[in-house]
Scaffold this motif. Structure first.
Motif, PDB file in Angstrom:
ATOM      1  N   GLY A  80      52.535  13.434   1.674  1.00  0.00           N
ATOM      2  CA  GLY A  80      51.440  12.458   1.639  1.00  0.00           C
ATOM      3  C   GLY A  80      51.624  11.277   2.569  1.00  0.00           C
ATOM      4  N   GLU A  99      53.152  10.707   8.320  1.00  0.00           N
ATOM      5  CA  GLU A  99      53.402  12.053   7.778  1.00  0.00           C
ATOM      6  C   GLU A  99      54.670  12.644   8.408  1.00  0.00           C
ATOM      7  OE1 GLU A  99      52.829  14.169   5.086  1.00  0.00           O
ATOM      8  OE2 GLU A  99      50.819  13.362   5.261  1.00  0.00           O
ATOM      9  N   LYS A 164      48.450  17.632  -4.609  1.00  0.00           N
ATOM     10  CA  LYS A 164      48.592  16.386  -3.860  1.00  0.00           C
ATOM     11  C   LYS A 164      48.034  16.532  -2.455  1.00  0.00           C
ATOM     12  CE  LYS A 164      51.212  12.501  -2.642  1.00  0.00           C
ATOM     13  NZ  LYS A 164      52.274  11.584  -2.881  1.00  0.00           N
ATOM     14  N   VAL A 168      45.262  14.269  -0.567  1.00  0.00           N
ATOM     15  CA  VAL A 168      45.662  13.484   0.602  1.00  0.00           C
ATOM     16  C   VAL A 168      44.845  13.877   1.840  1.00  0.00           C
ATOM     17  CG1 VAL A 168      47.590  13.126   2.206  1.00  0.00           C
ATOM     18  CG2 VAL A 168      47.969  12.940  -0.250  1.00  0.00           C
ATOM     19  N   PRO A 172      43.409  10.336   3.186  1.00  0.00           N
ATOM     20  CA  PRO A 172      44.804  10.060   3.574  1.00  0.00           C
ATOM     21  C   PRO A 172      45.227   8.605   3.390  1.00  0.00           C
ATOM     22  CG  PRO A 172      43.461  10.682   5.495  1.00  0.00           C
ATOM     23  CD  PRO A 172      42.610  10.899   4.280  1.00  0.00           C
ATOM     24  N   GLU A 174      44.116   6.315   1.205  1.00  0.00           N
ATOM     25  CA  GLU A 174      43.880   5.795  -0.151  1.00  0.00           C
ATOM     26  C   GLU A 174      42.706   4.814  -0.223  1.00  0.00           C
ATOM     27  OE1 GLU A 174      47.507   5.175  -2.601  1.00  0.00           O
ATOM     28  OE2 GLU A 174      46.495   3.355  -3.229  1.00  0.00           O
ATOM     29  N   ARG A 178      42.371   9.221  -3.554  1.00  0.00           N
ATOM     30  CA  ARG A 178      43.836   9.164  -3.600  1.00  0.00           C
ATOM     31  C   ARG A 178      44.329   8.154  -4.622  1.00  0.00           C
ATOM     32  NH1 ARG A 178      48.405   9.453   1.200  1.00  0.00           N
ATOM     33  NH2 ARG A 178      50.163   9.377  -0.243  1.00  0.00           N
TER      34      ARG A 178
END
Ligand code: GLY
Length: 216
Positions: A80, A99, A164, A168, A172, A174, A178
């Motif tokens: 994530g 990442e 998850k 994500v 990605p 948030e 997320r």
């Protein structure tokens, strides 16, 4: 890997701080890391968080691979792209989304974990089950964490990583869905802070945090 250099840091979330980050940067520098180097983060969530941050900032970004060794980091921390450190008494106050180039999961690590570490990881699995589906919830409840079947656990870990990843990929940074992955975390961070990031693992605090979030 036979010629790989090692950087060894003190364990525990109380060491996920600027001093340890600075130590890793120094070690990378003195051991001659270049922009073409790759940092392999072998350890729990503390290592993948701070190692990811060190890799993403040193020389403006090295490649990094996460090899999570705890149940919690397998299902949550190593996937994530969240990297960071605690700062000024606040958990994960400084960090960046970055990442890893790969995540390698190996069930052998699970078999040597202390029971409270297994429980902490299982709390994050309960979190994923609650926010994903009735099917995963039922499967998670059927699993006997006190007497684990390692093959079954690895299959459940795979399903958790998929949950998850789905979230994500959709969000990605948030901004939206997320945030569901933070279920129980507001209380958890308060509990961890109260204990000075010692004595209670992140996963255990998330377990208590989810109970509190459901009861207030
Ligand atoms: N641990 C919550 C997240 O990765 O968003």
């Amino acid at each position: 890997l036979h010629n790989a250099q090692h950087i060894i840091i003190e364990p525990g979330d109380s060491n996920k701080n600027l001093n340890t980050l600075s130590f890793i940067w120094e070690e990378l520098s003195t051991k001659g890391a270049t922009r073409h180097s790759c940092l392999i983060n072998l350890g729990g969530g503390m290592v993948t968080d701070i190692g990811g941050m060190a890799s993403s900032t040193f020389k403006r970004g090295l490649k990094f691979i996460n090899i999570p060794t705890t149940l919690l980091s397998m299902v949550d921390a190593s996937v994530g792209g969240k990297t960071g450190i605690n700062f000024n008494g606040v958990k994960n106050e400084i960090g960046l989304f970055s990442e890893s180039n790969a995540v390698i999961l190996h069930s052998a690590f699970l078999q040597t974990l202390p029971y409270n570490e297994l429980l902490g990881g299982f709390a994050e699995m309960i979190k994923h089950a609650l926010i994903d589906s009735e099917a995963l919830w039922a499967e998670t409840l059927r699993f006997d964490i006190e007497n684990p079947n390692w093959e079954e656990l690895l299959l459940l870990v795979k399903k958790n990583v998929e949950v998850k990843e789905r979230i994500v990929i959709e969000d990605p940074k948030e901004q939206n869905i997320r945030k569901a992955l933070n279920f129980g975390h507001t209380f958890a961070h308060a509990i961890e802070k109260m204990y000075g990031y010692k004595y209670i693992s992140h996963g255990e605090a998330v377990g208590f945090g989810m109970i509190l979030a459901c009861t207030v």
